[in-house]
Motif scaffolding. Structure first.
Motif, mmCIF file in Angstrom:
data_model
loop_
_atom_site.group_PDB
_atom_site.id
_atom_site.type_symbol
_atom_site.label_atom_id
_atom_site.label_comp_id
_atom_site.label_asym_id
_atom_site.label_seq_id
_atom_site.Cartn_x
_atom_site.Cartn_y
_atom_site.Cartn_z
ATOM 1 N N GLU A 320 25.641 -22.696 -13.673
ATOM 2 C CA GLU A 320 25.833 -21.344 -14.218
ATOM 3 C C GLU A 320 24.752 -20.966 -15.231
ATOM 4 N N PRO A 321 24.468 -21.784 -16.264
ATOM 5 C CA PRO A 321 23.367 -21.406 -17.157
ATOM 6 C C PRO A 321 22.007 -21.418 -16.464
ATOM 7 N N LEU A 322 21.790 -22.370 -15.546
ATOM 8 C CA LEU A 322 20.524 -22.382 -14.815
ATOM 9 C C LEU A 322 20.402 -21.166 -13.910
ATOM 10 N N GLY A 323 21.521 -20.756 -13.308
ATOM 11 C CA GLY A 323 21.500 -19.560 -12.462
ATOM 12 C C GLY A 323 21.184 -18.309 -13.251
ATOM 13 N N LEU A 324 21.748 -18.205 -14.458
ATOM 14 C CA LEU A 324 21.445 -17.057 -15.300
ATOM 15 C C LEU A 324 19.962 -17.044 -15.679
ATOM 16 N N GLY A 325 19.415 -18.222 -16.008
ATOM 17 C CA GLY A 325 17.990 -18.297 -16.320
ATOM 18 C C GLY A 325 17.124 -17.909 -15.134
ATOM 19 N N LEU A 326 17.541 -18.332 -13.920
ATOM 20 C CA LEU A 326 16.790 -17.981 -12.721
ATOM 21 C C LEU A 326 16.807 -16.474 -12.483
ATOM 22 N N MET A 327 17.974 -15.851 -12.641
ATOM 23 C CA MET A 327 18.073 -14.407 -12.452
ATOM 24 C C MET A 327 17.269 -13.650 -13.501
ATOM 25 N N GLN A 328 17.272 -14.142 -14.722
ATOM 26 C CA GLN A 328 16.456 -13.501 -15.757
ATOM 27 C C GLN A 328 14.974 -13.602 -15.434
ATOM 28 N N LEU A 329 14.569 -14.735 -14.838
ATOM 29 C CA LEU A 329 13.168 -14.893 -14.443
ATOM 30 C C LEU A 329 12.818 -13.959 -13.287
ATOM 31 N N MET A 334 11.536 -6.042 -14.226
ATOM 32 C CA MET A 334 12.297 -4.835 -13.905
ATOM 33 C C MET A 334 12.688 -4.093 -15.170
ATOM 34 N N ALA A 335 12.905 -2.807 -15.016
ATOM 35 C CA ALA A 335 13.333 -1.983 -16.147
ATOM 36 C C ALA A 335 14.756 -2.345 -16.543
ATOM 37 N N ASP A 336 15.065 -2.162 -17.827
ATOM 38 C CA ASP A 336 16.399 -2.530 -18.312
ATOM 39 C C ASP A 336 17.496 -1.716 -17.647
ATOM 40 N N GLU A 337 17.194 -0.465 -17.290
ATOM 41 C CA GLU A 337 18.221 0.393 -16.694
ATOM 42 C C GLU A 337 18.291 0.242 -15.171
ATOM 43 N N SER A 338 17.541 -0.689 -14.599
ATOM 44 C CA SER A 338 17.527 -0.881 -13.142
ATOM 45 C C SER A 338 18.877 -1.385 -12.653
ATOM 46 N N GLY A 339 19.385 -0.704 -11.624
ATOM 47 C CA GLY A 339 20.658 -1.131 -11.047
ATOM 48 C C GLY A 339 20.557 -2.480 -10.371
ATOM 49 N N LEU A 340 19.417 -2.749 -9.729
ATOM 50 C CA LEU A 340 19.229 -4.042 -9.077
ATOM 51 C C LEU A 340 19.213 -5.171 -10.095
ATOM 52 N N ARG A 341 18.555 -4.949 -11.234
ATOM 53 C CA ARG A 341 18.501 -5.972 -12.273
ATOM 54 C C ARG A 341 19.898 -6.287 -12.799
ATOM 55 N N LYS A 342 20.666 -5.223 -13.051
ATOM 56 C CA LYS A 342 22.024 -5.424 -13.559
ATOM 57 C C LYS A 342 22.879 -6.166 -12.529
ATOM 58 N N HIS A 343 22.723 -5.809 -11.250
ATOM 59 C CA HIS A 343 23.514 -6.455 -10.214
ATOM 60 C C HIS A 343 23.170 -7.944 -10.102
ATOM 61 N N LEU A 344 21.887 -8.272 -10.155
ATOM 62 C CA LEU A 344 21.481 -9.671 -10.043
ATOM 63 C C LEU A 344 21.967 -10.491 -11.234
ATOM 64 N N LEU A 345 21.882 -9.918 -12.439
ATOM 65 C CA LEU A 345 22.353 -10.643 -13.614
ATOM 66 C C LEU A 345 23.861 -10.845 -13.573
ATOM 67 N N ASP A 346 24.593 -9.840 -13.099
ATOM 68 C CA ASP A 346 26.047 -9.979 -13.003
ATOM 69 C C ASP A 346 26.444 -10.987 -11.929
ATOM 70 N N SER A 347 25.578 -11.167 -10.934
ATOM 71 C CA SER A 347 25.891 -12.086 -9.832
ATOM 72 C C SER A 347 25.611 -13.540 -10.182
ATOM 73 N N SER A 348 24.972 -13.782 -11.322
ATOM 74 C CA SER A 348 24.623 -15.161 -11.668
ATOM 75 C C SER A 348 25.860 -16.043 -11.854
ATOM 76 N N ALA A 349 26.994 -15.435 -12.209
ATOM 77 C CA ALA A 349 28.223 -16.216 -12.392
ATOM 78 C C ALA A 349 28.690 -16.839 -11.079
ATOM 79 N N HIS A 350 28.254 -16.269 -9.943
ATOM 80 C CA HIS A 350 28.684 -16.787 -8.640
ATOM 81 C C HIS A 350 27.742 -17.853 -8.105
ATOM 82 N N MET A 351 26.740 -18.225 -8.883
ATOM 83 C CA MET A 351 25.801 -19.249 -8.420
ATOM 84 C C MET A 351 26.484 -20.592 -8.197
ATOM 85 N N ARG A 352 27.576 -20.851 -8.940
ATOM 86 C CA ARG A 352 28.293 -22.117 -8.758
ATOM 87 C C ARG A 352 28.783 -22.260 -7.322
#
Length: 375
Positions: A320-329, A334-352
């Motif tokens: 989970e922490p490694l997945g969040l780091g990967l998504m941040q990388l 991407m822009a902070d308001e990007s919908g794709l960026r927000k979706h990918l960061l929110d999906s990091s919890a499902h990396m497990r």
């Protein structure tokens, strides 16, 4: 899952101090009610065995069950209400025996073994797929009891502050000990970090001792005539039965032994956590994840089971922490308001779940016998 939960319950019943007010309010009534319930079951079994087959047996057994049920509820329910009314915010249950918490580990194994014997006598005659469904359903029944019987386990209010083994101790006591603080500073550590390392290390030592003992016993059993018989039954039940082996009895035997180890592990885990949380017992963690550990390590290999347990649990914790780091990388530019960026960061919890499924598929494809196959 159910056997691990029973081990956790054993930790509460053995190590927690008794709640004297609750015992005075309804302890005797609860014990009497449970005795009436057990007597009803025994009487129904005896009546079924001794009455002649037909309508008389059916009516007799039904009458015993109905009368016994109402007697049981008439004694049990008022006692439970009285117990749960005693300081419900902090107590509301009977507590335990106030014995050393290490004793809860073998007791947890006995609890699970006893439950496994009862389950095995009724369910081991089922075919493998129906047996899996039945045992999973029974596990859910055990969890439901722990969640709803507040007088026994405080239910969803949880039991916290469980005592620790004397070897582990408490961090706050160490941080207030001048000798310990001085030694920690001499080693270049602050007292908080040093006390945490000491406690975790003590638990690691205790758990490693238990693991080595169980591993040695399993290896000796595997190499013995009994172990060869069990492997023969696993590989070909028909041939083993033709050689005079009682296949059903051996199934029950190994089911009880395996469940006892699960119960001991459940007691050890609750001791480490310091609390019993019935709602945390989920099939994903206590059924599927353990299954993945065995498949990845090597089914039928004791050393493989240990390796699979360590590897998969480490990945479960770290992904989970490694997945969040990967998504941040990935989303760095991407822009902070990007919908794709927000979706990918929110999906990091499902990396497990993605990682566990991917590992299982890769192992089954390239090493179907596991990382350390059975010889």
């Amino acid at each position: 899952m159910g056997f691990v939960a029973l081990g956790g319950l054993a930790t509460v019943l053995i190590s927690v101090k008794p709640v004297n007010e609750a015992w005075s309010a309804g302890g005797v009534g609860v014990l009497l009610g449970l005795a009436l319930g057990a007597a009803t079951i025994v009487a129904a079994i005896l009546a079924y065995a001794r009455l002649p087959q037909g309508r008389i047996r059916g009516l007799g057994v039904a009458a015993i069950i109905v009368v016994g049920f109402f007697l049981f509820r008439s004694v049990f329910d008022p006692s439970v209400e009285a117990i749960e009314a005693v300081n419900p915010a902090n107590a509301g249950y009977l507590g335990g025996l106030d014995l050393p918490v290490v004793l809860a580990w073998p007791v947890g194994g006995l609890f699970a073994a006893g439950a496994a014997w009862v389950i095995g006598k009724t369910a081991l005659g089922l075919r493998s797929d129906y047996l899996a469904i039945a045992t999973l359903g029974i596990s859910e029944i055990i969890i439901a009891i722990l969640k709803n019987e507040d007088w026994l386990s405080r239910g969803v209010k949880n039991v916290s502050g469980l005592p620790r083994p004397s070897l582990a101790g408490y961090e706050i006591d160490m941080q207030n000990d001048p000798t310990f603080v001085e030694r920690a500073i001499n080693l270049g550590l602050d007292p908080v970090t040093a006390s945490t390392l000491w406690v975790k290390g003590a638990y690691a030592i205790l758990f490693t001792i238990v693991l080595l003992i169980l591993f040695w016993m399993a290896q000796m059993a595997l190499k013995s005539p009994w172990g060869r018989m069990m492997r023969a039954i696993r590989d070909n039940e028909v041939a083993a039965e033709a050689m005079g082996k009682d296949v059903t009895a051996r199934h029950l035997q190994v089911f009880v032994l395996g469940s006892a180890i699960c119960g001991m592990a459940g007691a050890m885990m609750v001791t480490l956590d310091g609390q019993l949380t019935p709602s945390s017992y989920q099939p994903l963690r206590f059924t599927f994840l353990i299954w993945v550990m065995v498949i990845v390590g090597g089914s039928g290999s004791n050393l493989g089971a240990v390796l699979g347990g360590i590897l998969i649990w480490w990945l479960w914790v770290m992904v989970e922490p490694l997945g969040l780091g990967l998504m941040q990388l990935i989303t760095y530019g991407m822009a902070d308001e990007s919908g794709l960026r927000k979706h990918l960061l929110d999906s990091s919890a499902h990396m497990r779940l993605l990682t566990m499924g991917l590992i299982l598929l890769l192992v089954l494809r390239f090493s179907p016998r596991g990382l350390i196959p059975e010889r």
